[in-house]
Design a protein around this motif. Structure first.
Motif, PDB file in Angstrom:
ATOM      1  N   GLU A 195       0.835  -1.202   0.000  1.00 23.02           N
ATOM      2  CA  GLU A 195       0.000   0.000   0.000  1.00 23.02           C
ATOM      3  C   GLU A 195       0.872   1.255   0.000  1.00 23.02           C
ATOM      4  O   GLU A 195       0.602   2.211  -0.740  1.00 23.02           O
ATOM      5  CB  GLU A 195      -0.925  -0.023   1.229  1.00 23.02           C
ATOM      6  N   GLN A 196       1.933   1.264   0.816  1.00 29.36           N
ATOM      7  CA  GLN A 196       2.837   2.418   0.852  1.00 29.36           C
ATOM      8  C   GLN A 196       3.539   2.599  -0.485  1.00 29.36           C
ATOM      9  O   GLN A 196       3.679   3.722  -0.973  1.00 29.36           O
ATOM     10  CB  GLN A 196       3.856   2.246   1.984  1.00 29.36           C
ATOM     11  N   GLN A 197       3.978   1.500  -1.090  1.00 34.19           N
ATOM     12  CA  GLN A 197       4.637   1.578  -2.395  1.00 34.19           C
ATOM     13  C   GLN A 197       3.692   2.164  -3.439  1.00 34.19           C
ATOM     14  O   GLN A 197       4.106   2.983  -4.270  1.00 34.19           O
ATOM     15  CB  GLN A 197       5.115   0.195  -2.836  1.00 34.19           C
ATOM     16  N   GLY A 198       2.432   1.757  -3.407  1.00 39.90           N
ATOM     17  CA  GLY A 198       1.445   2.296  -4.337  1.00 39.90           C
ATOM     18  C   GLY A 198       1.253   3.792  -4.157  1.00 39.90           C
ATOM     19  O   GLY A 198       1.164   4.546  -5.130  1.00 39.90           O
ATOM     20  N   ARG A 199       1.203   4.232  -2.893  1.00 44.15           N
ATOM     21  CA  ARG A 199       1.059   5.667  -2.613  1.00 44.15           C
ATOM     22  C   ARG A 199       2.283   6.445  -3.089  1.00 44.15           C
ATOM     23  O   ARG A 199       2.149   7.544  -3.640  1.00 44.15           O
ATOM     24  CB  ARG A 199       0.863   5.905  -1.118  1.00 44.15           C
ATOM     25  N   VAL A 200       3.478   5.868  -2.845  1.00 48.20           N
ATOM     26  CA  VAL A 200       4.707   6.529  -3.291  1.00 48.20           C
ATOM     27  C   VAL A 200       4.677   6.729  -4.800  1.00 48.20           C
ATOM     28  O   VAL A 200       4.950   7.819  -5.303  1.00 48.20           O
ATOM     29  CB  VAL A 200       5.962   5.713  -2.887  1.00 48.20           C
ATOM     30  N   GLU A 201       4.350   5.678  -5.539  1.00 52.83           N
ATOM     31  CA  GLU A 201       4.315   5.777  -7.004  1.00 52.83           C
ATOM     32  C   GLU A 201       3.348   6.857  -7.465  1.00 52.83           C
ATOM     33  O   GLU A 201       3.666   7.661  -8.344  1.00 52.83           O
ATOM     34  CB  GLU A 201       3.962   4.431  -7.625  1.00 52.83           C
ATOM     35  N   GLN A 202       2.168   6.889  -6.873  1.00 51.08           N
ATOM     36  CA  GLN A 202       1.166   7.880  -7.254  1.00 51.08           C
ATOM     37  C   GLN A 202       1.656   9.295  -6.956  1.00 51.08           C
ATOM     38  O   GLN A 202       1.550  10.199  -7.793  1.00 51.08           O
ATOM     39  CB  GLN A 202      -0.139   7.607  -6.514  1.00 51.08           C
ATOM     40  N   LEU A 203       2.216   9.514  -5.757  1.00 54.12           N
ATOM     41  CA  LEU A 203       2.681  10.839  -5.365  1.00 54.12           C
ATOM     42  C   LEU A 203       3.853  11.310  -6.212  1.00 54.12           C
ATOM     43  O   LEU A 203       3.912  12.466  -6.636  1.00 54.12           O
ATOM     44  CB  LEU A 203       3.072  10.844  -3.883  1.00 54.12           C
TER      45      LEU A 203
END
Length: 197
Positions: free
Chosen positions: A120-128
Motif C-alpha cells: 500500500e505504501q509503495q502504491g502511494r509513493v508511485e502515485q505521489l
C-alpha cells in the motif's frame, strides 16, 4: 539579497507558521551544503545567513518544519512506455540528519534498496511521485526525496533532484539494479527519450 525589512518579516512568518525544529537550506546547490537544523529561535537568523552565504547556492532559502519519520529517495523517469518509478531507497544515518558528511563519509549511513515498504505504501509513493513529476513539469530522470511520518503514515515531499548523482553507489544506479534493469539499456533509453522529448 533580502532587504532588512523583508528579511525581518520573513523570519516572523516562519516563527508564526512553523514549529521548531526547522531545517534551513539554500534553494540551489546540493549535497546538503549550507543546511542547518534549527532547534531554537535565536539560531534562525544565523542559519539563514549560512544558507545565503553558501557558494553556488542561489539567492533563495528554504525553511521547512521538521518531520519525524523515515527518509526515502526514489527515481522516476519518462520511458518509452510512459512514466516509470524505480524502487525506493531508505536512508538510515547515524548522524542527526542526512548532512554532507552522512552522504559522503563511509559507514555513517545505511542505504536500503529496495526500501522496506508495504504494498500500500509503495502504491502511494508511485502515485505521489508521478504527480510531483507532472506538476513540476519534469523531463527525463529525476530523484524525489520524501519522509514517511512515523505517527501518521503520511508522506511529505522534501525536494527534487533534477541532476541526481550517477556514481556506482549513488541512489539511481542502486535503484536501476534493484528494478532488475541493465544499466546500459536503462541509460540508452534515457538518451533516446531525451532526443524525442
Amino acid at each position: 539579497m533580502l532587504s532588512p525589512a523583508t528579511r525581518a518579516v520573513s523570519e516572523i512568518n516562519v516563527k508564526n507558521e512553523l514549529k521548531l525544529p526547522y531545517f534551513v537550506k539554500p534553494n540551489g546547490g546540493g549535497s546538503s551544503i549550507g543546511m542547518t537544523k534549527v532547534k531554537q529561535l535565536d539560531e534562525l537568523s544565523s542559519a539563514i545567513d549560512r544558507a545565503l552565504g553558501t557558494e553556488n547556492a542561489g539567492k533563495q532559502v528554504l525553511v521547512e518544519e521538521f518531520v519525524s519519520g523515515r527518509e526515502f529517495s526514489v527515481g522516476i523517469y519518462n520511458s518509452k512506455a510512459g512514466l516509470k518509478v524505480l524502487p525506493a531507497t531508505e536512508v538510515i544515518t547515524t548522524r542527526e540528519f542526512f548532512d554532507f558528511e552522512a552522504k559522503y563519509i563511509p559507514g555513517l549511513t545505511n542505504e536500503i534498496t529496495p526500501a522496506d515498504l508495504t504494498n500500500e505504501q509503495q502504491g502511494r509513493v508511485e502515485q505521489l511521485v508521478k504527480e510531483v513529476y507532472i506538476r513540476l513539469n519534469c523531463k527525463g530522470l529525476v530523484r524525489i526525496d520524501f519522509f514517511l511520518e512515523r505517527e501518521t503514515d503520511k508522506f511529505y515531499f522534501i525536494e527534487i533532484n533534477t541532476i541526481p548523482g550517477q556514481t556506482e553507489t549513488s541512489f539511481i544506479p542502486q535503484q536501476v539494479r534493484a528494478a532488475g534493469l541493465q544499466e546500459t539499456d536503462f541509460y540508452t533509453e534515457l538518451i533516446e527519450q531525451a532526443l524525442v522529448e
